[in-house]
Design an enzyme around this catalytic site. Sequence first.
Site, PDB file in Angstrom:
ATOM      1  N   HIS A 180      -5.531  -3.314  -2.851  1.00 56.44           N
ATOM      2  CA  HIS A 180      -5.349  -2.101  -3.876  1.00 56.44           C
ATOM      3  C   HIS A 180      -5.199  -2.859  -5.234  1.00 56.44           C
ATOM      4  O   HIS A 180      -4.971  -2.108  -6.362  1.00 56.44           O
ATOM      5  CB  HIS A 180      -3.790  -1.523  -3.664  1.00 56.44           C
ATOM      6  CG  HIS A 180      -3.785  -0.857  -2.211  1.00 56.44           C
ATOM      7  ND1 HIS A 180      -4.337   0.175  -2.163  1.00 56.44           N
ATOM      8  CD2 HIS A 180      -3.634  -1.264  -1.031  1.00 56.44           C
ATOM      9  CE1 HIS A 180      -4.348   0.723  -0.862  1.00 56.44           C
ATOM     10  NE2 HIS A 180      -3.790  -0.215  -0.207  1.00 56.44           N
ATOM     11  N   SER A 230       0.614  -1.033  -0.080  1.00 57.14           N
ATOM     12  CA  SER A 230       0.158   0.105   0.082  1.00 57.14           C
ATOM     13  C   SER A 230       0.856   1.153   0.028  1.00 57.14           C
ATOM     14  O   SER A 230       0.235   2.370  -0.456  1.00 57.14           O
ATOM     15  CB  SER A 230      -0.848   0.102   1.176  1.00 57.14           C
ATOM     16  OG  SER A 230      -0.227  -0.497   2.533  1.00 57.14           O
ATOM     17  N   LYS A 287     -12.120   0.848  -2.002  1.00 54.57           N
ATOM     18  CA  LYS A 287     -11.017   1.277  -3.003  1.00 54.57           C
ATOM     19  C   LYS A 287     -11.635   1.559  -4.369  1.00 54.57           C
ATOM     20  O   LYS A 287     -12.485   2.311  -4.574  1.00 54.57           O
ATOM     21  CB  LYS A 287      -9.788   0.675  -2.533  1.00 54.57           C
ATOM     22  CG  LYS A 287      -9.481   1.007  -1.215  1.00 54.57           C
ATOM     23  CD  LYS A 287      -8.224   0.195  -0.437  1.00 54.57           C
ATOM     24  CE  LYS A 287      -7.881   0.786   0.904  1.00 54.57           C
ATOM     25  NZ  LYS A 287      -7.126   0.099   1.678  1.00 54.57           N
TER      26      LYS A 287
HETATM   27  C1  LIG Z   1      -7.174  -0.302   3.119  1.00 50.44           C
HETATM   28  C2  LIG Z   1      -6.353  -1.602   3.606  1.00 50.44           C
HETATM   29  C3  LIG Z   1      -7.054  -2.400   4.416  1.00 50.44           C
HETATM   30  C4  LIG Z   1      -8.319  -2.068   5.313  1.00 50.44           C
HETATM   31  O1  LIG Z   1      -9.560  -2.002   4.382  1.00 50.44           O
HETATM   32  P1  LIG Z   1     -10.506  -1.058   4.815  1.00 50.44           P
HETATM   33  O2  LIG Z   1     -11.792  -1.633   4.287  1.00 50.44           O
HETATM   34  O3  LIG Z   1     -10.327   0.243   4.451  1.00 50.44           O
HETATM   35  O4  LIG Z   1     -10.693  -1.395   6.343  1.00 50.44           O
HETATM   36  C5  LIG Z   1      -6.553  -3.391   4.650  1.00 50.44           C
HETATM   37  N1  LIG Z   1      -5.445  -3.869   3.858  1.00 50.44           N
HETATM   38  C6  LIG Z   1      -4.789  -3.080   3.108  1.00 50.44           C
HETATM   39  C7  LIG Z   1      -3.368  -3.390   2.416  1.00 50.44           C
HETATM   40  C8  LIG Z   1      -5.436  -1.917   2.806  1.00 50.44           C
HETATM   41  O5  LIG Z   1      -4.956  -0.786   1.838  1.00 50.44           O
END
Ligand SMILES: *Cc1c(COP(=O)(O)O)cnc(C)c1O
Length: 404
Positions: free
Chosen positions: A215, A187, A246
Amino acid sequence: MLLDHLSQRLRERDAAALRRHRRTVQTPCAPRQRVQGPRGPAREMLAFCSNDYLGLAAHPQLAEALAEGAHCFGVGSGASHLISGHSQAHAALERMLGDWLAPCIPQARALTFCTGYMANLALLTSLADADAAIYADKLNHASLIDAALLARAPMQRYAHGRLDVLVRWLEDSAAPIKLIVTDAVFSMDGDLADLPALLALAERHDAWLVVDDAHGFGVLGEGGRGTLAHFGLCSERFVYMGTLGKAIGAAGAFVAAHPVVIDWLVQSARTYVYTTATPPALAHAVRASLGLVGGPQGDRRRRRLGRLVRQLRCRLGALIDAHPRLGWRLPASATAIQPLIVGSNETALQLAAALEAEGLWVPAIRPPTVPAGAARLRITLSAEHTPQDVRRLVDALARAARRL
Ligand SMILES: *Cc1c(COP(=O)(O)O)cnc(C)c1O
């Protein structure tokens, strides 16, 4: 006394330039947003910070689907999934997600969660008991680290991408249950895990391969099916977590896996059992989004995003070459996450401030989110950006670089 203790700790954060602040956004998620200034009035900013990679978060068809869902199903689910909160909207979404992942996981079924954070807690606490061993990449998301702590299973973290280290640990392991846990797209760096090699290791050492594709889902692979599809992999060892807040532009998350894994999660995952199901209308909106993401509209958006990524890397590469004394780095990343590593916290903050003065919003990411000395601007692109937006960002960075 108790308040003094916290005030003191807040002052320490201030002194280390580590205090974080929220910005209040007055308009929907989009490259152009009206943002409340830290002190001054609200202004329009060109943002390079969201994870809305396909630019769907504010898409009118999603808003319509959410409203339609609210009319059909109401707002609240009223209970947890195991009591009475599991609506036909959730069931339909789970079928759709299972079908999406079926090429990568034989007989795949899906289970939806309120957030990716909760899905990751569910996975590791349900799959790993105390005599299990967890092997994790050092750069995995914080939720996977918290999940391993909550699972109370020993976790060994290998330096980013160092599968040679992982191999040694696996060879020496006597644990009856082994989990290899990795982000698919990292990320803060945007690079991909070597999933083919990890799968080969999981097969050789009889381990689960838990893949967090927050992602990659919606962006990578044919039809946006994610990083497993991108690599053309298929195995029942995969326990796959995808998020819906996302690229999918909504909220929530899901796990896709072999039906036996899903059945076990329903029995044992406390972040599934002891929480109110998400609004069914949201599940309805996510289905509408998957319809867009998996169709020609999604293909067009992914292609546009790919062109913007190549344009940004080309121009940033030229900028870095023009200023070797600054020691900036742009690590290899073919995804929408483009980290410009500048080194010190102060430089990262100074650059973010210089961009902000020009109406550009790019977050400075500092330790502990990234390793010490690797502070960076984390630039994220969306299919809704234009080539002019990218040019404006790089031109502003070039002006800031000359002043450093
Ligand atoms: C954003 C994210 C999460 C968490 O997901 P949410 O739905 O925002 O709680 C988990 N793992 C990664 C790699 C992320 O970027």
